[in-house]
Design an enzyme around this catalytic site. Sequence first.
Site, PDB file in Angstrom:
ATOM      1  N   HIS A  25       0.824  -1.202   0.000  1.00  0.00           N
ATOM      2  CA  HIS A  25       0.000   0.000   0.000  1.00  0.00           C
ATOM      3  C   HIS A  25       0.861   1.256   0.000  1.00  0.00           C
ATOM      4  O   HIS A  25       2.016   1.235   0.445  1.00  0.00           O
ATOM      5  CB  HIS A  25      -0.878   0.068   1.259  1.00  0.00           C
ATOM      6  CG  HIS A  25      -1.877  -1.037   1.387  1.00  0.00           C
ATOM      7  ND1 HIS A  25      -2.905  -1.220   0.498  1.00  0.00           N
ATOM      8  CD2 HIS A  25      -2.014  -1.999   2.339  1.00  0.00           C
ATOM      9  CE1 HIS A  25      -3.626  -2.251   0.889  1.00  0.00           C
ATOM     10  NE2 HIS A  25      -3.108  -2.743   1.999  1.00  0.00           N
ATOM     11  N   THR A  52     -10.646   6.890   3.461  1.00  0.00           N
ATOM     12  CA  THR A  52     -10.190   5.779   2.625  1.00  0.00           C
ATOM     13  C   THR A  52     -11.254   4.704   2.474  1.00  0.00           C
ATOM     14  O   THR A  52     -11.189   3.877   1.563  1.00  0.00           O
ATOM     15  CB  THR A  52      -8.914   5.145   3.217  1.00  0.00           C
ATOM     16  OG1 THR A  52      -9.137   4.838   4.590  1.00  0.00           O
ATOM     17  CG2 THR A  52      -7.742   6.095   3.097  1.00  0.00           C
ATOM     18  N   TYR A 100     -17.740  -3.976   8.812  1.00  0.00           N
ATOM     19  CA  TYR A 100     -16.753  -3.609   7.793  1.00  0.00           C
ATOM     20  C   TYR A 100     -16.631  -2.088   7.636  1.00  0.00           C
ATOM     21  O   TYR A 100     -17.629  -1.387   7.526  1.00  0.00           O
ATOM     22  CB  TYR A 100     -17.117  -4.236   6.443  1.00  0.00           C
ATOM     23  CG  TYR A 100     -16.291  -3.687   5.304  1.00  0.00           C
ATOM     24  CD1 TYR A 100     -14.933  -3.993   5.203  1.00  0.00           C
ATOM     25  CD2 TYR A 100     -16.843  -2.832   4.357  1.00  0.00           C
ATOM     26  CE1 TYR A 100     -14.152  -3.465   4.184  1.00  0.00           C
ATOM     27  CE2 TYR A 100     -16.073  -2.301   3.331  1.00  0.00           C
ATOM     28  CZ  TYR A 100     -14.724  -2.626   3.248  1.00  0.00           C
ATOM     29  OH  TYR A 100     -13.957  -2.082   2.250  1.00  0.00           O
ATOM     30  N   ARG A 141      -9.497  -6.074   6.432  1.00  0.00           N
ATOM     31  CA  ARG A 141      -8.787  -7.360   6.567  1.00  0.00           C
ATOM     32  C   ARG A 141      -9.348  -8.091   7.790  1.00  0.00           C
ATOM     33  O   ARG A 141      -8.610  -8.664   8.594  1.00  0.00           O
ATOM     34  CB  ARG A 141      -7.276  -7.174   6.726  1.00  0.00           C
ATOM     35  CG  ARG A 141      -6.617  -6.241   5.758  1.00  0.00           C
ATOM     36  CD  ARG A 141      -6.643  -6.700   4.320  1.00  0.00           C
ATOM     37  NE  ARG A 141      -5.700  -5.920   3.541  1.00  0.00           N
ATOM     38  CZ  ARG A 141      -5.972  -4.720   3.013  1.00  0.00           C
ATOM     39  NH1 ARG A 141      -7.164  -4.184   3.191  1.00  0.00           N
ATOM     40  NH2 ARG A 141      -5.063  -4.069   2.307  1.00  0.00           N
ATOM     41  N   GLY A 165     -11.452   1.716  -4.402  1.00  0.00           N
ATOM     42  CA  GLY A 165     -11.759   3.117  -4.645  1.00  0.00           C
ATOM     43  C   GLY A 165     -11.968   3.388  -6.128  1.00  0.00           C
ATOM     44  O   GLY A 165     -11.090   3.114  -6.946  1.00  0.00           O
TER      45      GLY A 165
END
Length: 469
Positions: free
Chosen positions: A353, A380, A404, A424, A440
Amino acid sequence: MNFYSKELFLDQFTPVSIYEKIKEIYKEEITFLFESTINSSDGNYSYIIIEARERVWYENGVCYHKNENGEINEVESNPLKFLKNYYKNFDKELFKAKSEELGIGLVDGFIGNVGYDIGKEFEPVLKPYMNSLEDQLNIPDLDLIRPKIILGFSHKTSKLVMVTSLEEKEKELDKIEEQLLTAYTFTPLKKAIIKDEGKFNFSKEKFFDMVAKSKEMIKSGDVFQILMSNRFIQKAQVDPLSFYRALRSKNPSPYLYLLQFEDFSIAGSSPEVMIRLVDGHLLLRPIAGTRKRGKTIERDLELEEEMINNPKERAEHLMLVDLGRNDVGRVARPGTVKVTDLMRVERYSHVMHIVSDVEAVIDDKYDMFDLFAATFTAGTMTGAPKIRAMELIAQFEGIKRNFYSGSIAYFGFDGNMDSAITIRTSMIKKDSIIFQAGAGVVADSIPEEEYLEVHNKLAANISTLKDLS
């Protein structure tokens, strides 16, 4: 307030082995394990949380508080506003002093799961969009407990500190010590029983349609970017601790956690802090930009180069850094907001990332609950502008995200807090396990690539389940 504590030297133990022995005593009770990996520069302490002394939870539009006497009352519908007032009953300096004396960060406070959908209480404009969403998982939108006992393990000194402020629990510290000092027997991972092939909430065609609709809203100027997610549900019987043990080995991350509630568990290995506040200094750490890991060092470096120089990835990341700066700026002391580390690359087991650090000093007018509300949930996980992106997520996904892209968080009575973004991460019920991940979408997104990004992000959790079966 009196504190009762014990300290043990446990250099031959890990937080996982300590937690396993704790579960032998507290089989049916709520217990949490919050672990910092040894290679994490940010974390020294791992915590084990035992039993609920008090509880605050939010479901079906109502927030409840269960006090120490077991009485349940409806409270202010915004749980952070309730907690902000409730914490005024506690002497912040007393808890800071006790934390320093014992040498652990957290000695008392509320801790647990803050689901994505509670965001409508922090931003009421979202309620018309989020109140009618389908609820597939049926768990509280927020569920925080104040523990009866906290165990703090230092990775640097291998010392375990056990602390409680309940006089009736003092003798239980002796009971825990006795249990910990019994001979350790290795426990093999329990096999998962898989009952079907599992299925995604949205088909490939449906996900492509969601990406197309998102791009239309970007072109119309409603948003600059939006995160579309997909959920994978597998019918299975999975032992939560075994899954967590396998996951932490496969995908070690700065935030590792296992929350075992009465009817479900949440097991995760999140790379991303949501917001952290320590002695007035705050940290927000946007992660945006993803590539699959290469099979060789050369290929890994090629993928890093491709990611860090990709105009789409750079633009998306910088936009979310700006969003993070704006979020913390709502409660930060003027002139203190700084990007202290811009666009470095961090590697995990299956993906890499782009990461940046945004730091500031909180304004004296505000506290950790104001900060949490101002930054929840991370840009994000939504897109920008955040509120409009969340409205569109509700329209396009049509379901509650539940755990989530919310947060696993603690709010200490000393005024400090830490929180991870719930990614995750898997939710484990008695007959199923649920995964979810997102990608995204920007103006020039390619649907196939966004679809693959979701699958890459789910890889560590899904492969963990396969390894157990």
